[in-house]
Design an enzyme around this catalytic site. Structure first.
Site, mmCIF file in Angstrom:
data_model
loop_
_atom_site.group_PDB
_atom_site.id
_atom_site.type_symbol
_atom_site.label_atom_id
_atom_site.label_comp_id
_atom_site.label_asym_id
_atom_site.label_seq_id
_atom_site.Cartn_x
_atom_site.Cartn_y
_atom_site.Cartn_z
ATOM 1 N N SER A 1 0.856 -1.198 0.000
ATOM 2 C CA SER A 1 0.000 0.000 0.000
ATOM 3 C C SER A 1 0.885 1.238 0.000
ATOM 4 O O SER A 1 1.998 1.219 0.545
ATOM 5 C CB SER A 1 -0.875 0.017 1.247
ATOM 6 O OG SER A 1 -1.497 1.281 1.393
ATOM 7 N N TYR B 1 -2.781 -0.598 10.017
ATOM 8 C CA TYR B 1 -2.788 -0.993 8.598
ATOM 9 C C TYR B 1 -1.437 -0.665 7.962
ATOM 10 O O TYR B 1 -0.844 -1.495 7.267
ATOM 11 C CB TYR B 1 -3.919 -0.276 7.879
ATOM 12 C CG TYR B 1 -4.029 -0.604 6.404
ATOM 13 C CD1 TYR B 1 -4.570 -1.820 5.973
ATOM 14 C CD2 TYR B 1 -3.601 0.300 5.437
ATOM 15 C CE1 TYR B 1 -4.675 -2.115 4.620
ATOM 16 C CE2 TYR B 1 -3.701 0.008 4.084
ATOM 17 C CZ TYR B 1 -4.243 -1.199 3.677
ATOM 18 O OH TYR B 1 -4.346 -1.493 2.338
HETATM 19 P P1 NDP Z 1 -11.512 -5.558 -1.308
HETATM 20 O O1 NDP Z 1 -11.987 -5.425 0.096
HETATM 21 O O2 NDP Z 1 -12.281 -4.894 -2.376
HETATM 22 O O3 NDP Z 1 -11.337 -7.108 -1.658
HETATM 23 C C1 NDP Z 1 -10.615 -7.900 -0.748
HETATM 24 C C2 NDP Z 1 -10.401 -9.285 -1.309
HETATM 25 O O4 NDP Z 1 -9.642 -10.011 -0.332
HETATM 26 C C3 NDP Z 1 -11.681 -10.034 -1.524
HETATM 27 O O5 NDP Z 1 -11.542 -10.904 -2.605
HETATM 28 C C4 NDP Z 1 -11.832 -10.812 -0.218
HETATM 29 O O6 NDP Z 1 -12.527 -12.042 -0.379
HETATM 30 C C5 NDP Z 1 -10.400 -11.118 0.107
HETATM 31 N N1 NDP Z 1 -10.234 -11.332 1.533
HETATM 32 C C6 NDP Z 1 -10.429 -10.453 2.557
HETATM 33 N N2 NDP Z 1 -10.218 -11.055 3.730
HETATM 34 C C7 NDP Z 1 -9.887 -12.352 3.448
HETATM 35 C C8 NDP Z 1 -9.560 -13.474 4.245
HETATM 36 N N3 NDP Z 1 -9.560 -13.417 5.583
HETATM 37 N N4 NDP Z 1 -9.281 -14.637 3.621
HETATM 38 C C9 NDP Z 1 -9.306 -14.724 2.266
HETATM 39 N N5 NDP Z 1 -9.606 -13.699 1.466
HETATM 40 C C10 NDP Z 1 -9.894 -12.522 2.058
HETATM 41 O O7 NDP Z 1 -10.010 -5.029 -1.295
HETATM 42 P P2 NDP Z 1 -9.100 -4.441 -2.473
HETATM 43 O O8 NDP Z 1 -9.298 -5.218 -3.697
HETATM 44 O O9 NDP Z 1 -9.238 -2.985 -2.486
HETATM 45 O O10 NDP Z 1 -7.653 -4.730 -1.843
HETATM 46 C C11 NDP Z 1 -6.790 -5.744 -2.318
HETATM 47 C C12 NDP Z 1 -5.430 -5.513 -1.702
HETATM 48 O O11 NDP Z 1 -4.948 -4.220 -2.078
HETATM 49 C C13 NDP Z 1 -5.414 -5.529 -0.180
HETATM 50 O O12 NDP Z 1 -4.232 -6.148 0.278
HETATM 51 C C14 NDP Z 1 -5.418 -4.060 0.178
HETATM 52 O O13 NDP Z 1 -4.859 -3.834 1.452
HETATM 53 C C15 NDP Z 1 -4.576 -3.487 -0.939
HETATM 54 N N6 NDP Z 1 -4.747 -2.068 -1.179
HETATM 55 C C16 NDP Z 1 -5.956 -1.551 -1.592
HETATM 56 C C17 NDP Z 1 -6.091 -0.198 -1.830
HETATM 57 C C18 NDP Z 1 -7.378 0.425 -2.276
HETATM 58 O O14 NDP Z 1 -7.468 1.679 -2.306
HETATM 59 N N7 NDP Z 1 -8.402 -0.351 -2.652
HETATM 60 C C19 NDP Z 1 -4.965 0.723 -1.642
HETATM 61 C C20 NDP Z 1 -3.746 0.084 -1.209
HETATM 62 C C21 NDP Z 1 -3.665 -1.259 -0.989
HETATM 63 P P3 NDP Z 1 -14.023 -12.290 0.229
HETATM 64 O O15 NDP Z 1 -14.913 -11.281 -0.388
HETATM 65 O O16 NDP Z 1 -14.346 -13.677 -0.182
HETATM 66 O O17 NDP Z 1 -13.921 -12.135 1.699
#
Ligand code: NDP
Length: 246
Positions: A141, A155
Protein backbone atom coordinates in the site's frame (compact mmCIF):
# COMPACT_ATOMS: atom_id res chain seq x y z
CA UNK A 1 -1.30 -11.52 -25.25
CA UNK A 2 0.43 -14.72 -24.15
CA UNK A 3 3.34 -13.60 -22.01
CA UNK A 4 2.30 -16.02 -19.29
CA UNK A 5 1.42 -19.00 -21.45
CA UNK A 6 1.85 -22.22 -19.48
CA UNK A 7 2.27 -20.44 -16.15
CA UNK A 8 0.21 -21.36 -13.10
CA UNK A 9 -0.79 -18.62 -10.68
CA UNK A 10 -2.37 -18.46 -7.23
CA UNK A 11 -4.01 -15.16 -6.30
CA UNK A 12 -5.25 -14.76 -2.75
CA UNK A 13 -8.43 -12.73 -2.32
CA UNK A 14 -9.36 -13.09 -5.97
CA UNK A 15 -13.12 -12.87 -5.64
CA UNK A 16 -13.42 -9.08 -5.77
CA UNK A 17 -11.55 -5.85 -6.36
CA UNK A 18 -7.84 -5.83 -7.14
CA UNK A 19 -7.41 -9.60 -6.75
CA UNK A 20 -10.18 -10.37 -9.24
CA UNK A 21 -8.61 -7.96 -11.74
CA UNK A 22 -5.20 -9.58 -11.23
CA UNK A 23 -6.67 -13.06 -11.79
CA UNK A 24 -8.42 -11.93 -14.99
CA UNK A 25 -5.30 -10.19 -16.29
CA UNK A 26 -2.93 -13.09 -15.59
CA UNK A 27 -5.39 -15.39 -17.38
CA UNK A 28 -5.65 -12.96 -20.29
CA UNK A 29 -1.85 -13.21 -20.58
CA UNK A 30 -2.15 -17.00 -20.81
CA UNK A 31 -1.85 -18.23 -17.21
CA UNK A 32 -4.04 -20.80 -15.49
CA UNK A 33 -5.27 -19.30 -12.24
CA UNK A 34 -6.42 -20.37 -8.77
CA UNK A 35 -8.07 -17.75 -6.60
CA UNK A 36 -8.94 -17.83 -2.94
CA UNK A 37 -11.85 -16.22 -1.19
CA UNK A 38 -13.31 -16.09 2.28
CA UNK A 39 -16.94 -14.99 2.10
CA UNK A 40 -17.69 -14.15 -1.53
CA UNK A 41 -18.25 -17.63 -2.96
CA UNK A 42 -20.63 -16.42 -5.67
CA UNK A 43 -18.30 -13.65 -6.81
CA UNK A 44 -15.38 -16.08 -6.85
CA UNK A 45 -17.42 -18.48 -8.96
CA UNK A 46 -18.16 -15.71 -11.46
CA UNK A 47 -14.47 -14.82 -11.79
CA UNK A 48 -13.64 -18.48 -12.39
CA UNK A 49 -16.40 -18.85 -14.99
CA UNK A 50 -15.22 -15.72 -16.81
CA UNK A 51 -11.68 -17.03 -16.97
CA UNK A 52 -12.74 -20.51 -18.08
CA UNK A 53 -14.77 -18.93 -20.87
CA UNK A 54 -11.49 -17.60 -22.26
CA UNK A 55 -10.06 -21.12 -22.45
CA UNK A 56 -7.81 -20.99 -19.40
CA UNK A 57 -8.05 -23.24 -16.36
CA UNK A 58 -9.41 -21.56 -13.24
CA UNK A 59 -10.40 -22.72 -9.77
CA UNK A 60 -11.75 -21.02 -6.66
CA UNK A 61 -10.52 -22.21 -3.27
CA UNK A 62 -12.24 -21.27 -0.01
CA UNK A 63 -9.43 -20.28 2.37
CA UNK A 64 -9.59 -17.83 5.26
CA UNK A 65 -6.30 -15.95 5.35
CA UNK A 66 -6.86 -15.33 9.07
CA UNK A 67 -6.57 -19.07 9.70
CA UNK A 68 -2.91 -20.06 10.08
CA UNK A 69 -3.74 -23.64 9.10
CA UNK A 70 -5.28 -22.63 5.77
CA UNK A 71 -2.09 -21.67 3.91
CA UNK A 72 -0.69 -25.14 3.29
CA UNK A 73 -4.09 -26.54 2.27
CA UNK A 74 -4.67 -23.60 -0.06
CA UNK A 75 -1.30 -24.02 -1.78
CA UNK A 76 -1.71 -27.81 -1.97
CA UNK A 77 -5.13 -27.41 -3.56
CA UNK A 78 -3.81 -24.94 -6.12
CA UNK A 79 -0.83 -27.15 -6.97
CA UNK A 80 -3.04 -30.22 -7.29
CA UNK A 81 -5.61 -28.52 -9.50
CA UNK A 82 -3.21 -26.56 -11.72
CA UNK A 83 -0.43 -29.15 -11.83
CA UNK A 84 2.15 -26.89 -10.20
CA UNK A 85 2.76 -23.27 -9.25
CA UNK A 86 4.85 -20.53 -10.88
CA UNK A 87 3.31 -17.30 -9.57
CA UNK A 88 2.01 -16.44 -6.10
CA UNK A 89 0.20 -13.14 -5.66
CA UNK A 90 -0.43 -12.30 -2.02
CA UNK A 91 -3.30 -9.87 -2.44
CA UNK A 92 -5.92 -10.60 0.24
CA UNK A 93 -5.99 -7.83 2.80
CA UNK A 94 -8.22 -6.01 5.23
CA UNK A 95 -8.38 -2.39 6.35
CA UNK A 96 -9.20 -1.71 10.00
CA UNK A 97 -9.35 2.04 10.52
CA UNK A 98 -9.02 3.51 14.00
CA UNK A 99 -6.58 5.03 16.42
CA UNK A 100 -4.55 2.38 18.20
CA UNK A 101 -6.32 2.86 21.52
CA UNK A 102 -9.71 2.55 19.82
CA UNK A 103 -9.04 -0.70 17.97
CA UNK A 104 -9.90 -3.97 19.68
CA UNK A 105 -7.13 -6.45 20.36
CA UNK A 106 -9.05 -8.88 18.14
CA UNK A 107 -9.10 -6.36 15.31
CA UNK A 108 -5.37 -5.74 15.60
CA UNK A 109 -4.69 -9.48 15.66
CA UNK A 110 -6.91 -10.01 12.65
CA UNK A 111 -5.06 -7.31 10.69
CA UNK A 112 -1.75 -8.93 11.52
CA UNK A 113 -3.08 -12.38 10.69
CA UNK A 114 -4.59 -11.52 7.29
CA UNK A 115 -2.19 -8.82 6.10
CA UNK A 116 1.08 -10.25 7.40
CA UNK A 117 1.03 -13.79 8.81
CA UNK A 118 -0.99 -15.14 5.89
CA UNK A 119 1.51 -13.69 3.41
CA UNK A 120 4.40 -15.26 5.31
CA UNK A 121 2.68 -18.64 5.53
CA UNK A 122 1.43 -18.69 1.93
CA UNK A 123 4.94 -17.87 0.70
CA UNK A 124 6.43 -20.52 3.01
CA UNK A 125 3.98 -23.12 1.74
CA UNK A 126 4.50 -22.15 -1.90
CA UNK A 127 8.32 -22.05 -1.98
CA UNK A 128 8.87 -25.84 -2.13
CA UNK A 129 6.59 -25.96 -5.19
CA UNK A 130 8.12 -23.05 -7.08
CA UNK A 131 10.52 -23.93 -9.88
CA UNK A 132 13.28 -21.69 -11.29
CA UNK A 133 12.23 -18.21 -12.45
CA UNK A 134 9.06 -18.20 -10.39
CA UNK A 135 7.39 -15.08 -9.05
CA UNK A 136 6.08 -13.91 -5.69
CA UNK A 137 4.26 -10.60 -5.86
CA UNK A 138 2.93 -9.00 -2.70
CA UNK A 139 0.30 -6.29 -2.61
CA UNK A 140 1.32 -3.55 -0.19
CA UNK A 141 0.00 0.00 0.00
CA UNK A 142 1.08 3.59 -0.48
CA UNK A 143 0.50 3.80 3.28
CA UNK A 144 3.52 1.55 3.88
CA UNK A 145 5.83 4.53 3.51
CA UNK A 146 3.72 7.62 4.22
CA UNK A 147 0.75 7.93 6.55
CA UNK A 148 -1.20 11.10 5.75
CA UNK A 149 -3.64 11.09 8.65
CA UNK A 150 -4.75 9.42 11.89
CA UNK A 151 -6.34 6.00 12.30
CA UNK A 152 -4.09 4.12 9.92
CA UNK A 153 -1.18 3.04 12.13
CA UNK A 154 -1.95 -0.67 12.29
CA UNK A 155 -2.79 -0.99 8.60
CA UNK A 156 0.35 0.97 7.63
CA UNK A 157 2.43 -1.25 9.93
CA UNK A 158 1.12 -4.42 8.30
CA UNK A 159 1.94 -3.17 4.82
CA UNK A 160 5.38 -1.90 5.88
CA UNK A 161 6.10 -5.37 7.28
CA UNK A 162 5.60 -6.82 3.81
CA UNK A 163 8.41 -4.64 2.47
CA UNK A 164 10.91 -6.39 4.75
CA UNK A 165 9.53 -9.79 3.84
CA UNK A 166 9.74 -8.96 0.14
CA UNK A 167 13.36 -7.84 0.31
CA UNK A 168 14.44 -10.78 2.45
CA UNK A 169 12.72 -13.32 0.23
CA UNK A 170 14.27 -11.71 -2.85
CA UNK A 171 17.64 -12.61 -1.30
CA UNK A 172 16.52 -16.10 -0.27
CA UNK A 173 15.12 -17.05 -3.68
CA UNK A 174 17.23 -15.08 -6.14
CA UNK A 175 19.76 -17.80 -6.87
CA UNK A 176 17.35 -19.73 -9.08
CA UNK A 177 15.97 -16.71 -10.90
CA UNK A 178 12.84 -16.36 -8.77
CA UNK A 179 11.85 -12.75 -8.17
CA UNK A 180 9.95 -11.31 -5.21
CA UNK A 181 8.44 -7.83 -5.43
CA UNK A 182 5.83 -5.66 -3.81
CA UNK A 183 3.30 -3.46 -5.60
CA UNK A 184 2.01 -0.51 -3.62
CA UNK A 185 -1.43 0.59 -4.82
CA UNK A 186 -2.65 4.07 -4.04
CA UNK A 187 -6.37 4.73 -3.66
CA UNK A 188 -7.99 2.19 -5.95
CA UNK A 189 -11.70 1.99 -6.65
CA UNK A 190 -12.90 -1.18 -4.90
CA UNK A 191 -15.29 -2.17 -2.12
CA UNK A 192 -12.46 -1.43 0.33
CA UNK A 193 -12.02 2.16 -0.87
CA UNK A 194 -14.82 3.22 -3.23
CA UNK A 195 -14.05 6.27 -5.39
CA UNK A 196 -17.47 7.57 -4.36
CA UNK A 197 -16.91 6.93 -0.62
CA UNK A 198 -16.99 9.49 2.18
CA UNK A 199 -13.21 9.91 2.36
CA UNK A 200 -12.60 9.73 -1.38
CA UNK A 201 -12.37 13.43 -2.21
CA UNK A 202 -9.61 14.04 0.35
CA UNK A 203 -7.60 11.16 -1.10
CA UNK A 204 -8.20 12.33 -4.66
CA UNK A 205 -6.81 15.77 -3.87
CA UNK A 206 -3.51 14.23 -2.81
CA UNK A 207 -3.10 12.15 -5.98
CA UNK A 208 -0.80 13.83 -8.53
CA UNK A 209 -2.83 12.44 -11.41
CA UNK A 210 -6.03 13.63 -9.77
CA UNK A 211 -7.96 10.38 -9.87
CA UNK A 212 -8.31 6.99 -8.24
CA UNK A 213 -6.62 4.01 -9.81
CA UNK A 214 -8.63 1.10 -11.13
CA UNK A 215 -8.07 -2.54 -10.14
CA UNK A 216 -6.89 -3.04 -13.72
CA UNK A 217 -4.09 -0.50 -13.19
CA UNK A 218 -2.72 -2.63 -10.37
CA UNK A 219 -3.25 -5.83 -12.35
CA UNK A 220 -1.20 -4.48 -15.26
CA UNK A 221 1.84 -3.94 -13.05
CA UNK A 222 1.47 -7.38 -11.49
CA UNK A 223 1.29 -8.96 -14.95
CA UNK A 224 4.44 -7.09 -15.95
CA UNK A 225 6.37 -8.26 -12.89
CA UNK A 226 5.09 -11.82 -13.45
CA UNK A 227 6.28 -11.86 -17.05
CA UNK A 228 9.72 -12.52 -18.51
CA UNK A 229 10.04 -8.73 -18.96
CA UNK A 230 10.29 -8.45 -15.17
CA UNK A 231 13.11 -10.97 -14.86
CA UNK A 232 15.74 -8.54 -13.56
CA UNK A 233 13.49 -6.82 -11.01
CA UNK A 234 13.53 -8.27 -7.51
CA UNK A 235 13.24 -6.93 -3.99
CA UNK A 236 11.62 -3.87 -5.52
CA UNK A 237 8.75 -1.67 -4.44
CA UNK A 238 6.57 -0.53 -7.34
CA UNK A 239 4.22 2.33 -6.55
CA UNK A 240 1.06 2.28 -8.64
CA UNK A 241 -0.54 5.17 -6.84
CA UNK A 242 -1.10 8.01 -9.27
CA UNK A 243 1.73 9.87 -7.56
CA UNK A 244 0.07 10.17 -4.15
CA UNK A 245 3.48 9.77 -2.50
CA UNK A 246 5.39 11.82 -5.10
P1 NDP B 1 -11.51 -5.56 -1.31
O1 NDP B 1 -11.99 -5.42 0.10
O2 NDP B 1 -12.28 -4.89 -2.38
O3 NDP B 1 -11.34 -7.11 -1.66
C1 NDP B 1 -10.61 -7.90 -0.75
C2 NDP B 1 -10.40 -9.28 -1.31
O4 NDP B 1 -9.64 -10.01 -0.33
C3 NDP B 1 -11.68 -10.03 -1.52
O5 NDP B 1 -11.54 -10.90 -2.60
C4 NDP B 1 -11.83 -10.81 -0.22
O6 NDP B 1 -12.53 -12.04 -0.38
C5 NDP B 1 -10.40 -11.12 0.11
N1 NDP B 1 -10.23 -11.33 1.53
C6 NDP B 1 -10.43 -10.45 2.56
N2 NDP B 1 -10.22 -11.05 3.73
C7 NDP B 1 -9.89 -12.35 3.45
C8 NDP B 1 -9.56 -13.47 4.25
N3 NDP B 1 -9.56 -13.42 5.58
N4 NDP B 1 -9.28 -14.64 3.62
C9 NDP B 1 -9.31 -14.72 2.27
N5 NDP B 1 -9.61 -13.70 1.47
C10 NDP B 1 -9.89 -12.52 2.06
O7 NDP B 1 -10.01 -5.03 -1.30
P2 NDP B 1 -9.10 -4.44 -2.47
O8 NDP B 1 -9.30 -5.22 -3.70
O9 NDP B 1 -9.24 -2.98 -2.49
O10 NDP B 1 -7.65 -4.73 -1.84
C11 NDP B 1 -6.79 -5.74 -2.32
C12 NDP B 1 -5.43 -5.51 -1.70
O11 NDP B 1 -4.95 -4.22 -2.08
C13 NDP B 1 -5.41 -5.53 -0.18
O12 NDP B 1 -4.23 -6.15 0.28
C14 NDP B 1 -5.42 -4.06 0.18
O13 NDP B 1 -4.86 -3.83 1.45
C15 NDP B 1 -4.58 -3.49 -0.94
N6 NDP B 1 -4.75 -2.07 -1.18
C16 NDP B 1 -5.96 -1.55 -1.59
C17 NDP B 1 -6.09 -0.20 -1.83
C18 NDP B 1 -7.38 0.43 -2.28
O14 NDP B 1 -7.47 1.68 -2.31
N7 NDP B 1 -8.40 -0.35 -2.65
C19 NDP B 1 -4.96 0.72 -1.64
C20 NDP B 1 -3.75 0.08 -1.21
C21 NDP B 1 -3.66 -1.26 -0.99
P3 NDP B 1 -14.02 -12.29 0.23
O15 NDP B 1 -14.91 -11.28 -0.39
O16 NDP B 1 -14.35 -13.68 -0.18
O17 NDP B 1 -13.92 -12.14 1.70
Amino acid sequence: MSKLQGKRALVTGGSRGIGAAIARRLAAEGADVAITYQRSAEAAKRVVEEIRATGRRAVAIAADSADSRAAEDMVSAAVAQLGGLDILVNNAGILEVGRLEELSVEGIERSLAVNVRAVVLASRAAIPHLGPKSRIINIGSCLASQVPGPGLAVYAMTKAALVGLTKGLARDLGSNGTTVNIVHPGPTDTDMNPATGAGAEGQRQRIALGQYGSPEDIAASVAFLASEDGRHITGAELAVDGGINA
